[in-house]
Design a protein around this motif. Structure first.
Motif, PDB file in Angstrom:
ATOM      1  N   VAL A 121      -5.514  -5.121   1.671  1.00 44.32           N
ATOM      2  CA  VAL A 121      -4.606  -5.596   0.633  1.00 44.32           C
ATOM      3  C   VAL A 121      -5.444  -5.859  -0.602  1.00 44.32           C
ATOM      4  N   GLU A 180       2.404  -6.411  -4.868  1.00 46.17           N
ATOM      5  CA  GLU A 180       1.480  -6.107  -3.786  1.00 46.17           C
ATOM      6  C   GLU A 180       0.909  -4.692  -3.924  1.00 46.17           C
ATOM      7  N   SER A 189      -2.208  -1.979  -1.952  1.00 50.16           N
ATOM      8  CA  SER A 189      -3.058  -1.813  -0.774  1.00 50.16           C
ATOM      9  C   SER A 189      -3.810  -0.494  -0.841  1.00 50.16           C
TER      10      SER A 189
END
Length: 189
Positions: free
Chosen positions: A158, A166, A168
């Motif tokens: 992450v 978010e 990743s």
């Protein structure tokens, strides 16, 4: 009620007792039932206790939890115990099978169009942070010296844990001349 060997026989009768019944082997062609509802929390309590092993010839149906209290408990499958689920204290479970074949198969019988079966590798952190590594798959085998060697890995990182933002990355590593290298990194730019 006793025969010449001292055995007690009942013909279509019930035996009701309170307290402790001291005896040798008990053989019954009917159901042996206890109506006591004491929870088992150790090997020394519960409604039915034995100081030895327990053999059951048919299926066992258990209405609640199954607890294996040993730190090295083994759950074996098959007539020859050829597949085992082994508990290693504080480190997890190992699925072991002697055959060089599929050891674990996940099957979905759902006839819908959605993806199935699924595997979720969940890292449920109380304090998630950027650059936390997530689920890790390690491909391990012996080298010519008999040493266990990690030959390839797959894992996710992450890069931003900010809610609604978010990000990743996904890594695939392999070994070249004894050293691991990031051969493939998948990211959104």
């Amino acid at each position: 009620i006793t025969d010449s060997s001292g055995a007690i026989s009942f013909s279509n009768e019930n035996l009701t007792t309170t307290g402790t019944l001291a005896s040798g082997a008990i053989t019954s062609s009917g159901i042996i039932k206890t109506d006591d509802s004491t929870e088992a929390t150790t090997t020394a309590d519960g409604s039915l206790q034995t100081d030895g092993g327990l053999s059951v010839a048919k299926d066992a149906v258990i209405g609640d939890d199954v607890k294996l209290l040993s730190d090295s408990a083994v759950l074996s499958f098959g007539a020859d115990s050829d597949v085992s689920l082994i508990h290693s204290a504080d480190s997890g479970l190992t699925l072991s099978a002697g055959a060089n074949a599929t050891q674990l198969s996940l099957t979905s019988t759902n006839d819908g169009a959605s993806v199935a079966p699924t595997i979720a590798l969940v890292r449920d952190s109380g304090s998630p942070a950027d650059n936390d590594q997530l689920g890790y798959i390690n491909f391990v085998g012996d080298d010519s010296g008999g040493n266990q060697t990690s030959y390839a890995q797959m894992y996710a990182v992450v890069t931003d844990v900010t809610d609604t933002e978010e990000d990743s990355e996904f890594y695939i590593n392999t070994v070249k001349a004894g050293s691991a290298a990031n051969n493939l990194i998948v990211r959104n730019n």
